[in-house]
Design a protein around this motif. Structure first.
Motif, mmCIF file in Angstrom:
data_model
loop_
_atom_site.group_PDB
_atom_site.id
_atom_site.type_symbol
_atom_site.label_atom_id
_atom_site.label_comp_id
_atom_site.label_asym_id
_atom_site.label_seq_id
_atom_site.Cartn_x
_atom_site.Cartn_y
_atom_site.Cartn_z
ATOM 1 N N THR A 167 37.722 59.672 35.982
ATOM 2 C CA THR A 167 36.890 59.698 37.187
ATOM 3 C C THR A 167 37.186 58.501 38.085
ATOM 4 O O THR A 167 37.302 58.633 39.312
ATOM 5 C CB THR A 167 35.400 59.717 36.812
ATOM 6 O OG1 THR A 167 35.124 60.887 36.025
ATOM 7 C CG2 THR A 167 34.521 59.732 38.050
ATOM 8 N N LEU A 168 37.325 57.317 37.491
ATOM 9 C CA LEU A 168 37.635 56.134 38.288
ATOM 10 C C LEU A 168 38.992 56.278 38.959
ATOM 11 O O LEU A 168 39.168 55.918 40.134
ATOM 12 C CB LEU A 168 37.601 54.877 37.417
ATOM 13 C CG LEU A 168 37.869 53.544 38.124
ATOM 14 C CD1 LEU A 168 36.904 53.348 39.290
ATOM 15 C CD2 LEU A 168 37.763 52.376 37.153
ATOM 16 N N GLN A 169 39.964 56.831 38.229
ATOM 17 C CA GLN A 169 41.280 57.064 38.822
ATOM 18 C C GLN A 169 41.187 58.072 39.968
ATOM 19 O O GLN A 169 41.860 57.929 40.998
ATOM 20 C CB GLN A 169 42.247 57.582 37.754
ATOM 21 C CG GLN A 169 43.649 57.863 38.259
ATOM 22 C CD GLN A 169 44.384 56.623 38.697
ATOM 23 O OE1 GLN A 169 44.940 55.896 37.887
ATOM 24 N NE2 GLN A 169 44.391 56.343 39.992
ATOM 25 N N ALA A 170 40.340 59.084 39.815
ATOM 26 C CA ALA A 170 40.159 60.077 40.875
ATOM 27 C C ALA A 170 39.608 59.431 42.143
ATOM 28 O O ALA A 170 40.058 59.749 43.260
ATOM 29 C CB ALA A 170 39.223 61.185 40.398
ATOM 30 N N GLY A 198 32.536 52.996 46.352
ATOM 31 C CA GLY A 198 32.145 53.823 45.212
ATOM 32 C C GLY A 198 32.863 53.411 43.942
ATOM 33 O O GLY A 198 32.268 53.398 42.849
ATOM 34 N N ALA A 199 34.146 53.058 44.066
ATOM 35 C CA ALA A 199 34.900 52.611 42.895
ATOM 36 C C ALA A 199 34.313 51.312 42.323
ATOM 37 O O ALA A 199 34.224 51.142 41.103
ATOM 38 C CB ALA A 199 36.367 52.415 43.264
ATOM 39 N N MET A 200 33.906 50.391 43.207
ATOM 40 C CA MET A 200 33.277 49.147 42.746
ATOM 41 C C MET A 200 31.986 49.439 41.999
ATOM 42 O O MET A 200 31.690 48.822 40.969
ATOM 43 C CB MET A 200 33.005 48.223 43.929
ATOM 44 C CG MET A 200 34.213 47.464 44.434
ATOM 45 S SD MET A 200 34.856 46.238 43.251
ATOM 46 C CE MET A 200 33.494 45.060 43.197
ATOM 47 N N ALA A 226 42.342 46.636 45.849
ATOM 48 C CA ALA A 226 42.091 47.541 46.966
ATOM 49 C C ALA A 226 40.870 47.109 47.774
ATOM 50 O O ALA A 226 40.849 47.231 49.002
ATOM 51 C CB ALA A 226 41.902 48.970 46.454
ATOM 52 N N MET A 227 39.854 46.578 47.103
ATOM 53 C CA MET A 227 38.654 46.116 47.804
ATOM 54 C C MET A 227 38.991 44.927 48.708
ATOM 55 O O MET A 227 38.546 44.856 49.866
ATOM 56 C CB MET A 227 37.571 45.739 46.804
ATOM 57 C CG MET A 227 36.318 45.118 47.430
ATOM 58 S SD MET A 227 35.542 46.163 48.686
ATOM 59 C CE MET A 227 34.578 47.255 47.663
#
Length: 470
Positions: A167-170, A198-200, A226-227
Motif C-alpha cells: 500500500t505504501l508503495q502504491a 498521505g505517504a507520510m 520525496a517530501m
C-alpha cells in the motif's frame, strides 16, 4: 519421426515473454498478473515425437527456390496496457531509475485486485504519456489514475492492508504519477503534495514496521526524500515529522544520496522562509553561506567511485563548451552531482542578491564556475559515440537522460554572466529538440531567450524532472 526429449510445458505467452510459468491450474500466475489471455499448457506425451516430414519438405523447397522467407511465427499481440507496463518496468525501472528497486518484488506478490497493481497501471500510462507527449494517452492515464485512487481508498479502509508495504508503495507510485501527469501545468501545488502527505501519514501509522526489512526501510527513506523535494518545489515549510523520520532512519540508510537529502531539507526550509518573507537580508545570506559550505564539502567528499573521466578534444566540436567534457560512471551519479551544483547555484544567487559586502563578486565567480561544471556533464548524453546508450536520432533512454539535464542547464544559463556559456546552452537545447524530438527542450530555450524569471524548481516541474529524478 523425431524425438525432441522433454519440451517445456510452459504456456505460450510465458515462452514468448521468456518468463518462468508457474503452471497453476486453469490459468498461470504470470498471465493473470499481466492480465493477458493464457492459452493453457501443452501435454508432454503429445510433444515427445513429432512428424517432421512436412517441415523437411518445406526446408528443401526453400533452399531450392528464391522465394522470400516466410514470416516468423509470432505470439498473441500484447494489449496496450501490458505493453506500457512492460515499457515502464524495462525502461524506467530497470535502466533509468536507481531508486525504485522495491517495486518489482512487491509487484510480483501483489494481489491483482489490490492497490499496487492499479497504481502500476496508472504510472505506466502516465510515463507513456510523458514519453510521447500525447494528450490522448494523458487522458487515458487520468482515467486509470482515478481507478487506482478508488482501489487505494478501499484498501485504506482495511487496517491490515493499509499499513502494508504494497500500500505504501502504491501511494508513492501515485505521487510519481502526479508528477508525470501534471508536469505540463505550472500551478499544480495542491495535487503536487496530496499523495506524499498521505505517504507520510502511512509511515507514521506503520511505526516500527518501517524498519522491519530492507524494503520497508527503502520505502520510508523514499517518502522522506520525496517530501523534502515536494516542499522545496512548493516553497512550503517541511513538516516537523520529517526530521524525526530522518533521524529514525539514519541508522538504517547508508548511501551518499541520503546525506544530500538532508541538505535538501535545509534548502527547502530556507526557500520557504524567504518565500514567506520571514527571512531576508543578512539572516538569509548567513544561512545560504552555511548551506553552500556544507554542499561544497559534500561535493568534495563524494565516493571515489563517482569520479568522472575527462575526455579531451583537440578539434573544435560545437557540442562541447571548450575542448573537453566529463563522463561519469552512470547517469544517476551525474544527476546527483548536478543536483548538488544546482543547490549551490541557488545559494550563491541568494548571496549575490542580498550580500552587499561582496565587493570581490565571489558569488558571481562561483556561479560561473559551477555553471561551467554543469555544462561539462552534458556532451556525454548528446555525442553519439560518447556512450553505448547514445545514437542519432536519440534513443529512448538517451531522451530520458537529456530531459533530466534540462533544469540544471536552465539554471546555469539563467544565473551565469558568461554570454558564451549562455549561447552554448541555448544551442544545445535546440539540438536536443531536433535530434531527440524533445519539444520541452525548445520550450525551455524559449524561456531563456525571453529572460524569464521562472525559477528552476518550476522548470523541474515542467520537464518532469521530479519524476525522472525520483
Amino acid at each position: 519421426m523425431v524425438n525432441r526429449g522433454r519440451p517445456s510445458r510452459d504456456c505460450l505467452p510465458c515462452r514468448k515473454r521468456k518468463l518462468r510459468c508457474d503452471l497453476q491450474a486453469q490459468v498461470c500466475g504470470q498471465c493473470q498478473r499481466a492480465r493477458i489471455l493464457c492459452h493453457g499448457y501443452r501435454k508432454i506425451e503429445d510433444m515427445v515425437f513429432h512428424d517432421e516430414t512436412t517441415s523437411t519438405e518445406q526446408k528443401v523447397l526453400a533452399r531450392r527456390s528464391l522465394a522470400l522467407p516466410s514470416k516468423p511465427a509470432v505470439g498473441p499481440p500484447l494489449s496496450w496496457d501490458t505493453s506500457f507496463r512492460e515499457a515502464f518496468f524495462c525502461l524506467y525501472l530497470a535502466r533509468f531509475s536507481q531508486s525504485h528497486t522495491s517495486i518489482a518484488p512487491l509487484y510480483s506478490r501483489a494481489s491483482v485486485a489490490g492497490p499496487l497493481v492499479s497504481s502500476v497501471d496508472a504510472i505506466s500510462l502516465a510515463f507513456a504519456a510523458f514519453q510521447f507527449n500525447s494528450q490522448k494517452l494523458r487522458s487515458l492515464a487520468n482515467k486509470t489514475y482515478l481507478n487506482a485512487i478508488q482501489t487505494l481508498s478501499q484498501a485504506l479502509c482495511n487496517p491490515k492492508i493499509s499499513t502494508s508495504d504494497e500500500t505504501l508503495q502504491a501511494v508513492l507510485l501515485l505521487d510519481l504519477c502526479e508528477k508525470f501527469a501534471n508536469c505540463h501545468l505550472q500551478n499544480s501545488n495542491p495535487p503536487w503534495m496530496i499523495h506524499i502527505k498521505g505517504a507520510m501519514s502511512l509511515v507514521e501509522a506503520r511505526g516500527n514496521r518501517n524498519f522491519s526489512s530492507p524494503i520497508a526501510c527503502q520505502l520510508a527513506s523514499r517518502v522522506a526524500e520525496a517530501m523534502a523535494i515536494s516542499c522545496g518545489s512548493a516553497a512550503v515549510p517541511v513538516p516537523n515529522s520529517l526530521p524525526t523520520l530522518r533521524g529514525n532512519l539514519d541508522g538504517f540508510v547508508f548511501h551518499a544520496n541520503w546525506e544530500f537529502a538532508a541538505l535538501v531539507v535545509s534548502v527547502a526550509s530556507l526557500r520557504a522562509d524567504i518565500h514567506s518573507g520571514e527571512l531576508k537580508g543578512e539572516a538569509a545570506t548567513d544561512r545560504a553561506r552555511e548551506l553552500d559550505r556544507s554542499l561544497a564539502v559534500l561535493q568534495e567528499n563524494l565516493p571515489r567511485s563517482w569520479k568522472s573521466k575527462r575526455v579531451q578534444r583537440v578539434e573544435q566540436d560545437t557540442h562541447i563548451l571548450g575542448h573537453y567534457y566529463d563522463v561519469y560512471p552512470s547517469h544517476a551519479i551525474t544527476q546527483t552531482c548536478n543536483a548538488i551544483r544546482m543547490m549551490r547555484l541557488e545559494m550563491n544567487s541568494i548571496l549575490r542578491e542580498y550580500d552587499q559586502l561582496d565587493s570581490e563578486n565571489s558569488a558571481s565567480n562561483a556561479i560561473d564556475r559551477i555553471a561551467r561544471q554543469i555544462c561539462d556533464t552534458i556532451p556525454q548524453f548528446i555525442i553519439a559515440e560518447a556512450r553505448p546508450e547514445n545514437g542519432l536520432p536519440f534513443l529512448p533512454l538517451q531522451r530520458l537522460h537529456c530531459c533530466s539535464m534540462l533544469p540544471p542547464l536552465y539554471l546555469a544559463a539563467q544565473l551565469s554572466t558568461d554570454e558564451d556559456l549562455r549561447g552554448w546552452i541555448s544551442q544545445t537545447m535546440e539540438y536536443m529538440a531536433e535530434w531527440g524530438s524533445l519539444q520541452m527542450a525548445r520550450d525551455i530555450a524559449d524561456l531563456l531567450k525571453t529572460k524569464s524569471d521562472v525559477d528552476y524548481w518550476t522548470v523541474c516541474k515542467l520537464t518532469g524532472s521530479y519524476a525522472l529524478n525520483a
